[in-house]
Design a protein around this motif. Structure first.
Motif, PDB file in Angstrom:
ATOM      1  N   GLN A   9       3.002  -2.057   6.258  1.00 17.52           N
ATOM      2  CA  GLN A   9       3.526  -3.156   7.061  1.00 17.52           C
ATOM      3  C   GLN A   9       4.087  -2.644   8.374  1.00 17.52           C
ATOM      4  O   GLN A   9       3.959  -3.296   9.409  1.00 17.52           O
ATOM      5  CB  GLN A   9       4.607  -3.901   6.281  1.00 17.52           C
ATOM      6  CG  GLN A   9       5.091  -5.182   6.940  1.00 17.52           C
ATOM      7  CD  GLN A   9       3.977  -6.221   7.072  1.00 17.52           C
ATOM      8  OE1 GLN A   9       3.149  -6.349   6.179  1.00 17.52           O
ATOM      9  NE2 GLN A   9       3.966  -6.946   8.184  1.00 17.52           N
ATOM     10  N   ASP A  10       4.728  -1.458   8.330  1.00 14.62           N
ATOM     11  CA  ASP A  10       5.320  -0.905   9.547  1.00 14.62           C
ATOM     12  C   ASP A  10       4.247  -0.642  10.597  1.00 14.62           C
ATOM     13  O   ASP A  10       4.418  -0.997  11.771  1.00 14.62           O
ATOM     14  CB  ASP A  10       6.063   0.389   9.224  1.00 14.62           C
ATOM     15  CG  ASP A  10       6.705   0.994  10.452  1.00 14.62           C
ATOM     16  OD1 ASP A  10       7.637   0.377  11.001  1.00 14.62           O
ATOM     17  OD2 ASP A  10       6.254   2.087  10.879  1.00 14.62           O
TER      18      ASP A  10
ATOM     19  N   GLU B 292       3.003  -3.892  12.125  1.00 12.22           N
ATOM     20  CA  GLU B 292       3.909  -4.474  13.114  1.00 12.22           C
ATOM     21  C   GLU B 292       3.946  -3.643  14.389  1.00 12.22           C
ATOM     22  O   GLU B 292       4.029  -4.182  15.494  1.00 12.22           O
ATOM     23  CB  GLU B 292       5.311  -4.602  12.520  1.00 12.22           C
ATOM     24  CG  GLU B 292       5.420  -5.563  11.347  1.00 12.22           C
ATOM     25  CD  GLU B 292       5.065  -7.003  11.715  1.00 12.22           C
ATOM     26  OE1 GLU B 292       4.983  -7.343  12.923  1.00 12.22           O
ATOM     27  OE2 GLU B 292       4.840  -7.806  10.782  1.00 12.22           O
ATOM     28  N   LYS B 293       3.855  -2.313  14.241  1.00 11.57           N
ATOM     29  CA  LYS B 293       3.843  -1.445  15.424  1.00 11.57           C
ATOM     30  C   LYS B 293       2.583  -1.729  16.265  1.00 11.57           C
ATOM     31  O   LYS B 293       2.626  -1.694  17.501  1.00 11.57           O
ATOM     32  CB  LYS B 293       3.875   0.028  15.001  1.00 11.57           C
ATOM     33  CG  LYS B 293       5.198   0.466  14.399  1.00 11.57           C
ATOM     34  CD  LYS B 293       6.266   0.563  15.470  1.00 11.57           C
ATOM     35  CE  LYS B 293       7.631   0.959  14.888  1.00 11.57           C
ATOM     36  NZ  LYS B 293       7.646   2.202  14.115  1.00 11.57           N
TER      37      LYS B 293
ATOM     38  N   GLY C 245       8.418  -7.574  19.763  1.00 11.43           N
ATOM     39  CA  GLY C 245       8.415  -6.868  18.493  1.00 11.43           C
ATOM     40  C   GLY C 245       9.290  -5.633  18.504  1.00 11.43           C
ATOM     41  O   GLY C 245       9.662  -5.120  17.446  1.00 11.43           O
TER      42      GLY C 245
ATOM     43  N   TYR D 228      11.071  -4.370  15.288  1.00  8.29           N
ATOM     44  CA  TYR D 228      10.351  -3.286  14.584  1.00  8.29           C
ATOM     45  C   TYR D 228      10.422  -1.933  15.291  1.00  8.29           C
ATOM     46  O   TYR D 228       9.890  -0.951  14.780  1.00  8.29           O
ATOM     47  CB  TYR D 228       8.870  -3.675  14.418  1.00  8.29           C
ATOM     48  CG  TYR D 228       8.699  -5.039  13.785  1.00  8.29           C
ATOM     49  CD1 TYR D 228       9.027  -5.244  12.445  1.00  8.29           C
ATOM     50  CD2 TYR D 228       8.249  -6.125  14.541  1.00  8.29           C
ATOM     51  CE1 TYR D 228       8.880  -6.503  11.881  1.00  8.29           C
ATOM     52  CE2 TYR D 228       8.114  -7.380  13.976  1.00  8.29           C
ATOM     53  CZ  TYR D 228       8.429  -7.573  12.640  1.00  8.29           C
ATOM     54  OH  TYR D 228       8.303  -8.816  12.075  1.00  8.29           O
TER      55      TYR D 228
ATOM     56  N   THR E 261       3.051  -4.982  18.212  1.00 11.60           N
ATOM     57  CA  THR E 261       3.989  -4.742  19.316  1.00 11.60           C
ATOM     58  C   THR E 261       3.302  -3.957  20.430  1.00 11.60           C
ATOM     59  O   THR E 261       3.456  -4.270  21.625  1.00 11.60           O
ATOM     60  CB  THR E 261       5.217  -3.970  18.807  1.00 11.60           C
ATOM     61  OG1 THR E 261       5.831  -4.694  17.736  1.00 11.60           O
ATOM     62  CG2 THR E 261       6.229  -3.747  19.922  1.00 11.60           C
TER      63      THR E 261
END
Length: 410
Positions: free
Chosen positions: A369-370, A373-374, A391, A395, A377
């Motif tokens: 998930q990280d 999201e990165k 983001g 994040y 962003t």
């Protein structure tokens, strides 16, 4: 001394010196000839009668043979012509069936009345005209093939009957020649009508398929599933090269899909109605401009991902790896309330970064998930949206290699 004057001395019977006694009456005598003639005439009459009877019999026999041969020849020619004509009738019947198939398909297309996707009027009129001509051609050809081919009865026995039957066969063969000519005309007219209906029908179907992208663009708020169905139906219609029930069904499926597009758009607009409608539609148009080629659905709620009140904004995106080009973005009403602020644009750019990833799956690690999201962003940053609502605030800042890779995802 003999007295030569004696009356009883008949010199006609007196013997001649050293001679014979000749008959008193020679054969040339009429009496003798009359006696001999009847016997000879009877013999001659019988001979002449026999010869004459034989000649009559021979003449009758020759006439009978001639009559038989003439009839057999006429029968052979008639049967040959009848067989060829029957074959032609079968071919014309098949052509009529093919013509009725395309006219039936054309009727399905034209029976729809007002349809969502319009085609040029002249194209529609061309099909209507070809349909009318095709219907007429089929009916006229039906009348021609309905003409019966007369059968042949038992062969007569006597020559006088044979001569009459031969004349009748010749007349029938002439009638078949006329029918063959009529069948040839019907075949040509049927084929021409079939081609005209097929070409004009395909033109209508193709035109509707070609008009689908513009129709889709005019109904941006339609749901993805309706748009996907429209695109599939349009592809079938555009690829049509023949005219039959299957292609008519493709055309009607396209119009049904178009109607569904209109219906879902109406439902979506009804759900988004209210004081925020214009802002919502502007945001949706902005998001689509960032990810051309990606189908985007939008849902609006007071709270999304736990944010939406007290100035906060929330977003959430769902995409389908197996269905490239499709995603659903959920946004809080507050995004519309703060529109067109830079923070709203940055948050929307982050969500579009998720949506466009269906086109760029191999560019980043989507296993956590990280990293997901990165990536979103980084993509917002690569598009120039640097406000931390992109983001970064939620994040953290993404690694540079993500930003560099995201710049190649468009």
């Amino acid at each position: 001394m003999t007295d030569q004057s004696r009356p009883d001395a008949d010199t006609r019977t007196a013997p001649l010196p050293r001679g014979h006694v000749l008959p008193v009456v020679f054969s040339a005598d009429p009496a003798v000839a009359a006696a001999a003639t009847p016997r000879r005439m009877r013999r001659t009459g019988i001979a002449v009668g026999l010869i004459g009877g034989a000649a009559v019999i021979a003449g009758l026999a020759l006439t009978q043979v001639t009559a038989n041969l003439g009839y057999d020849n006429a029968l052979s020619r008639y049967e040959s012509t009848a067989e060829a004509t029957s074959t032609t009738k079968t071919q014309v019947r098949e052509a009529i069936a093919d013509l009725r198939a395309v006219t039936g398909a054309a009727e399905q297309i034209l029976a729809g009345g007002d349809q969502p996707i319009a085609v040029p009027e002249e194209v529609q009129a061309g099909l209507a005209s070809a349909l009318a001509d095709g219907t007429t051609a089929a009916s006229e050809a039906d009348a021609v093939v309905a003409t019966e081919i007369a059968g042949v009865g038992t062969k007569p026995g006597w020559f006088w009957e044979l001569f009459g039957a031969t004349s009748e066969l010749e007349q029938r063969r002439h009638d078949l020649d006329v029918l063959s000519d009529e069948l040839a005309v019907a075949s040509t007219e049927t084929a021409d009508a079939h081609e005209a209906v097929a070409e004009s029908g395909v033109a209508v179907i193709n035109a509707a398929g070609a008009a689908a992208p513009a129709f889709e663009a005019a109904h941006l708020s339609a749901r993805n599933e309706a748009v996907i169905a429209l695109r599939a139906a349009a592809a079938d219609a555009t690829a049509a090269t023949t005219m039959d029930d299957s292609e008519a069904t493709s055309y009607l499926s396209l119009q049904d899909a178009a109607a569904h597009v209109v219906a879902t758009e109406s439902e979506e607009l009804a759900e988004k109605s209210g004081p925020l409608l214009n802002a919502r539609l502007e945001i949706e148009a902005f998001a689509r401009s960032l990810a051309p080629g990606v189908l985007l659905d939008f849902d609006w709620s007071p709270v999304v991902s736990g944010a939406g009140y007290n100035g906060s904004m929330g977003g959430y995106t769902t995409w389908w790896w197996g269905e490239s080009g499709r995603a659903t973005i959920e946004l809080s009403n507050s995004v519309a309330e703060q529109w067109p602020g830079i923070r709203s644009k940055a948050l929307v750019a982050h969500e579009v970064g998720h949506a466009i990833s269906v086109k760029c799956q191999s560019m980043y690690d989507s296993s956590t998930q990280d990293s997901i999201e990165k990536w979103a962003t980084a993509w917002a940053i690569s598009m120039g949206y640097t406000d931390d609502a992109n983001g970064v605030w939620a994040y953290g800042y993404p690694p540079q290699n993500y930003i560099d890779a995201a710049a190649g995802c468009r």
